[in-house]
Motif scaffolding. Structure first.
Motif, PDB file in Angstrom:
ATOM      1  N   ALA A   1       0.695  -1.145   0.025  1.00  0.00           N
ATOM      2  CA  ALA A   1      -0.178   0.046  -0.121  1.00  0.00           C
ATOM      3  C   ALA A   1       0.906   1.304  -0.092  1.00  0.00           C
ATOM      4  O   ALA A   1       0.372   2.288  -0.562  1.00  0.00           O
ATOM      5  CB  ALA A   1      -1.038  -0.182   1.336  1.00  0.00           C
ATOM      6  N   ARG A   2       2.206   1.087   0.441  1.00  0.00           N
ATOM      7  CA  ARG A   2       2.782   2.403   0.254  1.00  0.00           C
ATOM      8  C   ARG A   2       4.257   2.122  -0.392  1.00  0.00           C
ATOM      9  O   ARG A   2       4.360   3.443  -1.033  1.00  0.00           O
ATOM     10  CB  ARG A   2       3.496   2.516   1.807  1.00  0.00           C
ATOM     11  N   GLY A   3       4.625   1.174  -0.493  1.00  0.00           N
ATOM     12  CA  GLY A   3       6.122   0.972  -1.478  1.00  0.00           C
ATOM     13  C   GLY A   3       5.484   1.102  -3.018  1.00  0.00           C
ATOM     14  O   GLY A   3       4.372   0.992  -3.381  1.00  0.00           O
ATOM     15  N   THR A   4       6.511   1.855  -3.973  1.00  0.00           N
ATOM     16  CA  THR A   4       6.366   2.207  -5.245  1.00  0.00           C
ATOM     17  C   THR A   4       7.233   1.334  -5.886  1.00  0.00           C
ATOM     18  O   THR A   4       8.309   0.764  -5.680  1.00  0.00           O
ATOM     19  CB  THR A   4       6.708   3.482  -5.276  1.00  0.00           C
ATOM     20  N   MET A   5       6.730   1.151  -7.499  1.00  0.00           N
ATOM     21  CA  MET A   5       7.472   0.343  -8.170  1.00  0.00           C
ATOM     22  C   MET A   5       8.693   1.089  -8.752  1.00  0.00           C
ATOM     23  O   MET A   5       9.758   0.607  -8.430  1.00  0.00           O
ATOM     24  CB  MET A   5       6.691   0.239  -9.753  1.00  0.00           C
ATOM     25  N   LEU A   6       8.713   2.611  -8.556  1.00  0.00           N
ATOM     26  CA  LEU A   6       9.920   3.181  -9.121  1.00  0.00           C
ATOM     27  C   LEU A   6      10.949   3.397  -8.129  1.00  0.00           C
ATOM     28  O   LEU A   6      12.048   3.394  -8.107  1.00  0.00           O
ATOM     29  CB  LEU A   6       9.512   4.565  -9.577  1.00  0.00           C
ATOM     30  N   GLY A   7      10.453   3.356  -6.485  1.00  0.00           N
ATOM     31  CA  GLY A   7      11.326   3.124  -5.435  1.00  0.00           C
ATOM     32  C   GLY A   7      11.954   1.958  -5.555  1.00  0.00           C
ATOM     33  O   GLY A   7      13.290   1.784  -5.173  1.00  0.00           O
ATOM     34  N   SER A   8      11.491   0.695  -5.990  1.00  0.00           N
ATOM     35  CA  SER A   8      12.119  -0.453  -6.030  1.00  0.00           C
ATOM     36  C   SER A   8      12.984  -0.485  -7.011  1.00  0.00           C
ATOM     37  O   SER A   8      14.224  -1.012  -6.874  1.00  0.00           O
ATOM     38  CB  SER A   8      10.756  -1.591  -6.377  1.00  0.00           C
ATOM     39  N   LEU A   9      12.839   0.158  -8.046  1.00  0.00           N
ATOM     40  CA  LEU A   9      13.887   0.265  -9.150  1.00  0.00           C
ATOM     41  C   LEU A   9      14.803   1.082  -8.736  1.00  0.00           C
ATOM     42  O   LEU A   9      16.237   0.699  -8.993  1.00  0.00           O
ATOM     43  CB  LEU A   9      13.093   0.863 -10.594  1.00  0.00           C
ATOM     44  N   ALA A  10      14.777   2.240  -8.062  1.00  0.00           N
ATOM     45  CA  ALA A  10      15.704   3.081  -7.500  1.00  0.00           C
ATOM     46  C   ALA A  10      16.826   2.288  -6.487  1.00  0.00           C
ATOM     47  O   ALA A  10      17.746   2.511  -6.071  1.00  0.00           O
ATOM     48  CB  ALA A  10      15.301   4.300  -7.027  1.00  0.00           C
ATOM     49  N   TYR A  11      15.917   1.604  -5.811  1.00  0.00           N
ATOM     50  CA  TYR A  11      16.833   0.843  -4.550  1.00  0.00           C
ATOM     51  C   TYR A  11      17.541  -0.248  -5.169  1.00  0.00           C
ATOM     52  O   TYR A  11      18.694  -0.489  -4.498  1.00  0.00           O
ATOM     53  CB  TYR A  11      15.809   0.305  -3.575  1.00  0.00           C
ATOM     54  N   ALA A  12      17.123  -0.702  -6.178  1.00  0.00           N
ATOM     55  CA  ALA A  12      17.864  -2.138  -6.821  1.00  0.00           C
ATOM     56  C   ALA A  12      18.343  -3.090  -5.930  1.00  0.00           C
ATOM     57  O   ALA A  12      19.214  -3.525  -5.598  1.00  0.00           O
ATOM     58  CB  ALA A  12      18.963  -1.488  -7.534  1.00  0.00           C
ATOM     59  N   HIS A  13      17.262  -3.661  -5.125  1.00  0.00           N
ATOM     60  CA  HIS A  13      17.694  -4.714  -4.229  1.00  0.00           C
ATOM     61  C   HIS A  13      17.871  -5.914  -4.997  1.00  0.00           C
ATOM     62  O   HIS A  13      16.944  -6.060  -5.962  1.00  0.00           O
ATOM     63  CB  HIS A  13      16.472  -5.164  -3.238  1.00  0.00           C
ATOM     64  N   PRO A  14      19.048  -6.739  -4.890  1.00  0.00           N
ATOM     65  CA  PRO A  14      19.123  -7.902  -6.043  1.00  0.00           C
ATOM     66  C   PRO A  14      18.081  -8.744  -6.062  1.00  0.00           C
ATOM     67  O   PRO A  14      18.033  -9.543  -7.037  1.00  0.00           O
ATOM     68  CB  PRO A  14      20.519  -8.461  -5.362  1.00  0.00           C
ATOM     69  N   ALA A  15      17.362  -9.047  -5.012  1.00  0.00           N
ATOM     70  CA  ALA A  15      16.334 -10.191  -5.056  1.00  0.00           C
ATOM     71  C   ALA A  15      14.998  -9.390  -5.437  1.00  0.00           C
ATOM     72  O   ALA A  15      13.617 -10.012  -5.207  1.00  0.00           O
ATOM     73  CB  ALA A  15      16.038 -10.842  -3.860  1.00  0.00           C
ATOM     74  N   ALA A  16      15.031  -8.230  -5.774  1.00  0.00           N
ATOM     75  CA  ALA A  16      13.567  -7.631  -6.035  1.00  0.00           C
ATOM     76  C   ALA A  16      12.961  -7.979  -7.491  1.00  0.00           C
ATOM     77  O   ALA A  16      13.830  -8.075  -8.412  1.00  0.00           O
ATOM     78  CB  ALA A  16      13.751  -5.898  -5.826  1.00  0.00           C
TER      79      ALA A  16
END
Ligand SMILES: Cc1cc2nc3c(=O)[nH]c(=O)nc-3n(C[C@H](O)[C@H](O)[C@H](O)COP(=O)(O)OP(=O)(O)OC[C@H]3O[C@@H](n4cnc5c(N)ncnc54)[C@H](O)[C@@H]3O)c2cc1C
Ligand code: FES
Ligand code: FES
Lengths: 160, 292
Positions: B106-121
């Motif tokens: 509900a809070r996390g964003t797709m672009l935040g996930s891309l910017a963060y680049a967690h190897p298992a994301a």
């Protein structure tokens, strides 16, 4: 920084540092200690509250982000006269808690979900997915699942 | 477990966000579902946070001109519903259920996930497999980078600290594309150990278009080019899929030894997951072909 939030229907003006999480603002500034903190990194869900009706981890939000928003905590579940919320009744009836540490988080998680879409309790997969959000180290979850299903029935007017 | 002190801004326009980022030692606060926990741990101690949650124009999510445009405030949760983008929407909604839990989505964003680049994301590998285009907006304007060139390593991208990831454009998939996503993880609540993403079309029994991506199979998200080559123009039968899956494990994956998973095991597991994802995609394409 000055922040105005509505907590359980009551307007609160708080003076907080930007780094104060919503969880700490509720516990330390509002003295609402029903919201529990355990992991403080988003894993356990003990700190779950509703912000504008949506269940969120209050350890992963800053209080300043909630300026002008509605927050609901476990203290706001029961009626004004102290009548327990159907979820609270159901958790008691189904023995959905032992130590109770996780309970406020589960109650708010379920309250948010049932408010948004009561039919979630009729769909075993969605209900399971919802309940994997939070950790309970005592019950084994089955009684929590039963309690949420029972409360959904109550909320729907005792239809089931 | 409490963050260090920082200055907080909550601007309302993209210009103000970009101006604030130029100040140095400043982080974007999007969903906060990775940033705030790192700040709680004090592994990250920014001097300033730019909270983008009040920028109205950042909520946009629309499909048109052959792409799905995703702006910085589109939460993971948005993809749980049918976003009516055909097979792409189907793929994204099967992926999203593997990302964390409802309150985090509900809070996390797709672009935040891309910017963060967690190897298992999951999203970085989806973006890489589908050849998404990413817009980076900084003081000198906007530049566009292909997802495959964006990810530099674990938690590392080519984004400069003063740049905002302002839009991701995911190409819509062909109407008759079938999609498949398979993930392996230790518990439902864990990040992926490995995952495979497949999208393909079949004409007269032959695979005539394919995209294949791997999550957590190397230092960065992988588009499995070698396996794609092994599939293109081949019959969509068990032999082709199994052979290509083996190629993905042996040539496209580049896993690191882990205490509980040797590189050899991971290569084998990549093969198994890719085969299952391909089988699912072929079934899905068949269902589309049958006029579903
Ligand atoms: C318990 C738990 C389980 C999780 N499980 C998964 C999982 O299974 N799979 C998965 O993929 N993720 C998982 N996550 C992470 C989650 O998906 C985060 O939402 C995501 O990694 C970051 O998105 P965000 O919007 O929350 O970004 P934030 O936390 O706000 O930011 C993360 C980083 O990216 C930067 N940033 C964010 N947006 C932008 C932008 N537009 N431009 C430039 N920089 C930006 C921030 O400055 C920060 O450095 C999990 C998180 C938790 C807490
Ligand atoms: S204390 Fe917030 S998720 Fe554990
Ligand atoms: S009742 Fe003890 S952790 Fe859930």
């Amino acid at each position: 920084m000055r922040v105005t939030l509505t907590v359980n229907g009551e307007r609160r003006e708080l003076e907080v540092e930007a780094r104060r999480t919503l969880a700490d603002a509720l516990r330390e500034n509002c003295r609402l200690t029903g919201t529990h903190l355990a992991c403080e990194h988003g894993v356990c869900g003990a700190c779950t509250v509703l912000v504008d009706g949506e269940a969120v981890r209050s350890c992963l939000m800053f209080a300043v982000q909630c300026d002008g928003r509605e927050v609901r905590t476990v203290e706001g579940l029961a009626g004004a006269d102290g009548t327990p919320h159907p979820l609270q009744e159901a958790f008691s009836a189904e023995h959905a808690l032992q130590c109770g540490f996780c309970t406020p988080g589960f109650l708010m998680l379920a309250a948010g979900a049932l408010q948004e879409d009561p039919s979630i309790a009729d769909d075993p997969d969605r209900l399971r997915e919802l309940l994997t959000s939070n950790l309970c180290r005592c019950t084994g979850y089955e009684s929590i699942r039963r309690a949420v299903t029972r409360a959904a029935g109550e909320l729907a007017g005792g239809a089931s | 477990m409490k963050p260090t002190a920082f200055e907080y801004f909550a601007p309302r326009t993209v210009e103000e966000v970009v101006a604030a980022l130029a100040g140095g030692d400043t982080r974007v606060l999007a969903g906060g579902q990775s940033l705030v926990l790192e700040m709680n741990y004090r592994t990250v101690r920014p001097a300033r946070l730019v909270d983008i949650n009040r920028v109205a124009e950042f909520t946009g999510l629309d499909a048109g001109d052959g792409v799905l445009r995703v702006r910085p405030l589109v939460r993971h949760r948005a993809f749980e519903r049918d976003i009516s983008a055909g097979p792409l929407g189907r793929l994204l909604s099967s992926v999203v259920h593997n990302i964390a839990h409802p309150p985090i989505r509900a809070r996390g964003t797709m672009l935040g996930s891309l910017a963060y680049a967690h190897p298992a994301a999951e999203w970085p590998a989806v973006a890489t497999a589908l050849d998404a285009q990413l817009d980076l907006t900084g003081p000198d304007g906007t530049r566009t980078v292909a997802a495959e060139a964006f990810f530099a390593g674990p938690f590392d991208t080519v984004r400069r600290p003063e740049e905002l990831l302002s839009e991701a454009r995911l190409p819509l998939l062909p109407d008759r594309a079938g999609v498949g996503f398979v993930e392996h993880r230790r518990t439902h609540a864990s990040f992926a150990q490995l995952a495979a993403i497949a999208a393909l079309t079949v004409r007269d029994g032959v695979i005539d278009w394919v995209r294949l991506g791997l999550v957590n199979a190397a230092e960065r998200p992988v588009r499995a080019h070698a396996a794609e080559r092994a599939l293109l123009g081949q019959p969509a039968d068990a032999g082709t899929l199994t052979g290509a899956a083996r190629v993905a494990g042996e040539q496209d994956a580049d896993p690191r030894e882990q205490p509980h998973a040797s590189a050899g095991y991971q290569r084998h597991a990549v093969g198994v997951l890719v085969r299952r994802a391909l089988e699912a995609a072929v079934r899905d394409a068949g269902a589309v072909g049958d006029g579903r």
